[in-house]
Design an enzyme around this catalytic site. Structure first.
Site, mmCIF file in Angstrom:
data_model
loop_
_atom_site.group_PDB
_atom_site.id
_atom_site.type_symbol
_atom_site.label_atom_id
_atom_site.label_comp_id
_atom_site.label_asym_id
_atom_site.label_seq_id
_atom_site.Cartn_x
_atom_site.Cartn_y
_atom_site.Cartn_z
ATOM 1 N N LYS A 149 7.019 4.396 0.737
ATOM 2 C CA LYS A 149 8.116 5.296 1.033
ATOM 3 C C LYS A 149 7.743 6.001 2.346
ATOM 4 O O LYS A 149 8.669 6.788 2.888
ATOM 5 C CB LYS A 149 8.305 6.382 -0.098
ATOM 6 C CG LYS A 149 9.008 5.612 -1.413
ATOM 7 C CD LYS A 149 9.005 6.755 -2.464
ATOM 8 C CE LYS A 149 7.875 6.857 -3.379
ATOM 9 N NZ LYS A 149 7.525 5.925 -4.009
ATOM 10 N N ALA B 38 12.261 1.153 -8.160
ATOM 11 C CA ALA B 38 11.439 0.080 -8.489
ATOM 12 C C ALA B 38 12.075 -1.289 -8.422
ATOM 13 O O ALA B 38 12.468 -1.625 -7.405
ATOM 14 C CB ALA B 38 10.482 0.187 -9.814
ATOM 15 N N LYS C 187 12.562 9.878 -2.769
ATOM 16 C CA LYS C 187 13.425 9.051 -3.153
ATOM 17 C C LYS C 187 14.788 9.563 -2.996
ATOM 18 O O LYS C 187 15.809 8.682 -2.561
ATOM 19 C CB LYS C 187 13.062 8.712 -4.732
ATOM 20 C CG LYS C 187 12.050 8.005 -4.971
ATOM 21 C CD LYS C 187 11.905 7.847 -6.594
ATOM 22 C CE LYS C 187 10.446 6.862 -6.639
ATOM 23 N NZ LYS C 187 10.373 6.652 -8.093
ATOM 24 N N GLU D 225 13.655 -1.829 -1.487
ATOM 25 C CA GLU D 225 14.496 -1.647 -2.744
ATOM 26 C C GLU D 225 13.851 -0.712 -3.472
ATOM 27 O O GLU D 225 14.068 0.285 -4.212
ATOM 28 C CB GLU D 225 14.707 -2.817 -3.303
ATOM 29 C CG GLU D 225 15.395 -2.559 -4.696
ATOM 30 C CD GLU D 225 17.072 -1.850 -4.502
ATOM 31 O OE1 GLU D 225 17.093 -0.719 -4.670
ATOM 32 O OE2 GLU D 225 17.897 -2.516 -3.840
ATOM 33 N N GLY E 200 -1.191 4.325 -16.563
ATOM 34 C CA GLY E 200 -0.719 4.283 -15.273
ATOM 35 C C GLY E 200 0.612 4.387 -15.140
ATOM 36 O O GLY E 200 1.187 3.977 -13.865
ATOM 37 N N THR F 173 0.780 -1.115 0.196
ATOM 38 C CA THR F 173 -0.052 -0.097 0.083
ATOM 39 C C THR F 173 0.933 1.307 0.119
ATOM 40 O O THR F 173 2.210 1.159 -0.020
ATOM 41 C CB THR F 173 -0.920 0.090 1.265
ATOM 42 O OG1 THR F 173 -0.150 0.195 2.558
ATOM 43 C CG2 THR F 173 -1.599 -1.321 1.375
ATOM 44 N N ASP G 246 7.124 13.077 -4.928
ATOM 45 C CA ASP G 246 7.906 11.570 -5.002
ATOM 46 C C ASP G 246 9.591 11.447 -5.098
ATOM 47 O O ASP G 246 10.308 10.803 -4.423
ATOM 48 C CB ASP G 246 7.230 10.872 -6.121
ATOM 49 C CG ASP G 246 7.494 9.342 -5.814
ATOM 50 O OD1 ASP G 246 7.162 8.734 -5.060
ATOM 51 O OD2 ASP G 246 7.813 8.833 -7.020
ATOM 52 N N VAL H 40 12.871 3.424 -4.246
ATOM 53 C CA VAL H 40 13.518 4.451 -5.097
ATOM 54 C C VAL H 40 13.472 4.085 -6.662
ATOM 55 O O VAL H 40 13.087 4.894 -7.390
ATOM 56 C CB VAL H 40 15.209 4.300 -4.621
ATOM 57 C CG1 VAL H 40 15.895 5.235 -5.548
ATOM 58 C CG2 VAL H 40 15.369 4.995 -3.194
#
Length: 818
Positions: free
Chosen positions: A580, A612, A684, A607, A666, A556, A680, A610
């Site tokens: 995150k 994927a 990261k 992992e 998407g 989630t 975002d 940052v």
């Protein structure tokens, strides 16, 4: 002559007794057989409970006694025809009437002695043997009932009498020489003292009865018939993969029985051990199963450990103080006090400094042990020469058993390592110089996890089970489950990893299954069989299951789920997440999660926070652990923003159209403003900086906006698209300026000289960022080892497939480390 003992479960019902008759019929074909009978299953405990109720003056002892009476009378009716019932009914009622009279007296005076208890408790075996013998006779067997009180002679230590071995052996030999009949049925457990008083042989007394007879008669073997197919590698109550040990020597068998293997009890081994008579543990319900052979020279097998056993309901006493050091007879005083209180010590451990000594005892003896110790050392406690006596309860002992472990290197280390990796705290340890067992005291609630962990490590080391608890079944969650399904057999075959979904939940439903939820239709089963989702309930159930090698997977993006990580890690459950939030909150909270993972031997892996599926954090961790130092970072960390600027060429679609396309495919959140704000990317780069060792907060990173504020303040997503459509000239100008300089627009996160920022930059052709296509991400690390030519990590940085594969990778890394 053959000697067979049948346990309470084997005689627990009329149907079971019929199975016993079939076994006895076969065994008595060519030899006389002695059958030692336990009480019907649960009867001895039932009699003890009734006695205690009567002692307390509680009138409901009568109803419980009626239950026991009816059970035996019903057994007679179920086993025998109407004509055969009258004679045996009279004998059964005679025994039951005597028990009833004794208990009536106990109720009236509200006192019961061990001597009285022996008369009551021994009735269970007497009744069982009466009924079984009559059934055998009616079934056509030449059966005869014998009385062990005629030949087993003990002292007067009521409750657990000590056998006069020489006299008993003499009487057995004399007694059995005069007997005829193919089958001799003998009650177990009961005996008498030299004055003719009824006594009992204590726990496992029926086994002991059988062993005494077998040893005295030099029987070729002693057969113990029970409800399992031999001595097991671990308790099947807790370890489903436990299996029968084909053969084992006497020493290992005695160690296992001492540490709770209930198919056999330690005293019963000694009489036959001295004579070298083998013992066979057989299953009444699977008579053709191999079972276990216990004898003097068992063949070695591939397992360094013969079995893993446990004793439940343990209390641990810790006596400590500086006045103990160098004082003679201190230990002697302690053990003398316990011996006088008739408290058996199960485990002892003492520090070499002599500052403390620990003893483990049965929880039932806790109060009298405490009183005995405090009385023996009253002066020392009063003068504060000793610390207050420290007692821990609700503990258990787990033990690895093998007479061969003395020659094995690393067994103790392996045992403590696998327990520690699963968060099982060891309170005390003991290993004798003979090195036949290694024992550890743990919390009772950890028994199941401890036994399964040790059993897997020492007996099933070719396959490691990993229990997954998945929260979130959206695009990423479903894709992850599909990948688990596709690779599960490969991982079993090539990596010896057995992945299993033990719990799964989404926003509506949650479901648990200890046998595993099938990968192929996990979500469908969840929606069909799951109960209403409650996050606290899910976590409570996961912790209560207390399964070894557990991993919680949060798919989630919810803060409320991220807030639970500290509790999960503190329960030695690992966490894997693309969420995150936990890693980008306050630095103290991030660091606390990392420390909790270390403290409780769990793993915290993120992992996918940052890049994927890109190995960005793993690579960074390897650099830091190997002593390298990060000097600078330049990175494109948003696959969605990279997609947008790679597709916004100024020759066709407007900037709003490209953002709309990214949303539809998407690549962005449903509200694209989340991506376009750069928050975002900011999160990261913060994670990378924290993993590099920099104590930074989110607001330490400067964000240079490129979207007009009027667009970001739009009332809703629809209005936002209208606003950026009206600002097309702004975006076109940014693009044209970059084109004029022969550069490309990229949204970049940068760290240099201790400062970090994120924003839209014009990238020159000589930069590795220039040719970044599609939705790819790229990270450039400048370090002390890579000062001029950076270490480059590049690849797909968005999408359910790569994110799920990154989560999958973290799961496998944890599994390999367990």
């Amino acid at each position: 002559m053959k000697v067979l003992k049948f346990g309470g479960t084997s005689l627990g019902s009329p149907d079971n007794i019929k199975k016993v008759k079939a076994i006895v019929t076969e065994k008595s074909q060519n030899s006389q057989v002695v059958i030692v009978a336990s009480a019907f299953g649960g009867v001895t405990n039932h009699l003890l409970e009734i006695s205690r109720l009567a002692e307390k003056g509680e009138d409901n002892y009568r109803s419980k006694l009626d239950e026991l009476i009816n059970r035996h009378l019903q057994a007679v009716q179920d086993l025998l025809g109407a004509k055969a019932q009258s004679g045996i009914m009279a004998k059964v009622r005679l025994v039951l009437n005597e028990v009833e009279d004794i208990l009536k007296g106990v109720f009236l005076i509200q006192e019961v002695s061990n001597k009285t208890l022996d008369k009551v408790l021994g009735a269970g075996e007497v009744l069982s043997a009466l009924i079984v013998n009559e059934f055998f006779q009616q079934a056509g067997l030449k059966s005869r009932l014998i009385n062990p009180q005629d030949f087993i002679i003990t002292d007067s230590e009521f409750g657990k009498a000590n056998v006069d071995m020489a006299l008993t052996e003499e009487k057995i030999n004399s007694y059995f020489q005069k007997l005829d009949g193919d089958v001799l049925v003998c009650p177990g457990f009961v005996s008498r003292d030299s004055y003719g008083n009824s006594t009992t042989l204590g726990r496992g007394g029926s086994d002991y009865t059988a062993a005494l007879i077998a040893a005295a008669l030099d029987a070729p073997a002693l057969e113990i018939w029970t409800d399992v197919s031999g001595m097991m590698t671990a308790s099947p109550k807790y370890v489903k993969q436990a299996f029968a040990i084909p053969e084992i020597n006497y020493e290992d068998a005695m160690e296992l029985t001492h540490f709770g293997a209930k198919v056999l009890y330690p005293p019963s081994v000694h009489p036959v051990y001295k004579k070298g008579i083998p013992i066979y543990i057989k299953n009444t319900f699977e008579p053709n199963a191999q079972g276990t052979r216990i004898h003097e020279y068992a063949e070695p097998d591939s397992h360094s450990i013969k079995g893993i056993s446990c004793i439940e309901n343990i209390a641990l006493f810790n006596l400590s103080g500086s006045s103990m050091v160098g004082i003679p007879y201190f230990s002697h005083r302690l053990f003398e006090a316990l011996a006088q209180a008739k408290v058996s010590v199960i485990l002892i451990t003492q520090a070499s400094s002599e500052h403390s000594i620990c003893v483990a005892i049965d929880l039932e003896d806790m109060h009298k042990a405490k009183a005995a110790i405090e009385n023996a050392f009253a002066l020392e406690f009063r003068e504060k020469m000793l610390d207050p006596l420290y007692v821990e309860i609700d503990l258990a002992i787990v033990a690895l058993v093998s007479s061969q472990m003395k020659n094995q290197i690393g067994l103790s280390g392996k045992m403590f390592s696998v327990l520690g990796q699963n968060g099982i705290n060891i309170k005390a340890i003991a290993q004798g110089s003979s090195e036949k067992n290694i024992s550890a005291v743990i919390d009772k609630k950890q028994i199941k996890k401890a036994l399964n962990t040790l059993h897997e490590s020492f007996f099933l080391s070719d396959l490691k089970r990993v229990n997954l608890f998945i929260v979130g079944t959206g695009n990423v969650g479903e894709t992850l489950i599909d990948q688990l399904h596709q690779q599960s057999e490969y991982l079993k075959e090539h990596n010896q990893i057995d992945l299993r979904i033990s719990g799964i939940a989404n926003s509506r439903k949650m479901l648990f299954d200890l046998n595993g939820i099938p990968f192929e239709n996990a979500v469908e089963i969840l929606m069909e069989k799951g109960k209403e989702m409650n996050l606290d309930g899910f976590l409570d159930e996961m912790k209560a299951l207390n399964l070894r090698n557990s991993i919680f997977i949060d798919n989630t993006a919810h803060e409320v789920v991220a807030d639970t990580y500290s509790d999960i890690l503190s329960n030695s459950i690992s966490v894997v997440t693309p969420n995150k939030i936990a890693c980008t909150g306050k630095y103290e909270e991030y660091k606390n999660l990392k420390n909790l993972a270390l403290k409780f031997r769990s793993h915290f892996r993120f992992e996918t926070n940052v890049g994927a599926g890109l190995p960005v954090i793993n690579t960074l961790d390897d650099l830091i652990k190997s002593g390298d130092e990060i000097l600078g970072i330049q990175a494109v960390l948003s696959g969605s923003l990279n997609f947008i600027f790679n597709n916004y060429t100024g020759e066709g679609d407007s900037f709003a159209d490209v953002v709309k396309q990214a949303q539809e495919e998407g690549f962005t959140e449903p509200d694209p403003r989340i991506d376009l704000s750069g928050v975002d990317v900011k999160r990261k780069i913060l994670i990378l900086l924290r993993e590099s060792g920099f104590e930074m907060e989110l607001n330490d990173i400067e964000t240079i906006p490129f979207i007009p504020e009027t667009c970001m303040q739009a009332e809703n997503v629809e209005n936002f698209f209208e606003a950026i459509e009206q600002e097309e000239s702004h975006f076109r100008q940014l693009l044209e300026e970059a084109n004029a300089e022969g550069k490309k627009l990229k949204y970049v996160a940068t760290f240099q000289d201790g400062k970090a920022n994120t924003g839209l930059e014009k990238i020159a052709t000589d930069s590795p960022l220039y040719n970044l296509e599609g939705k790819d991400n790229i990270v450039l690390f400048n370090t002390k080892r890579y000062p001029e030519q950076p270490l480059v990590i590049k690849g797909a940085g968005a999408g359910a497939e790569v994110t799920a594969s990154g989560i999958f990778g973290d799961i496998i890394r944890i599994a390999n480390a367990l």
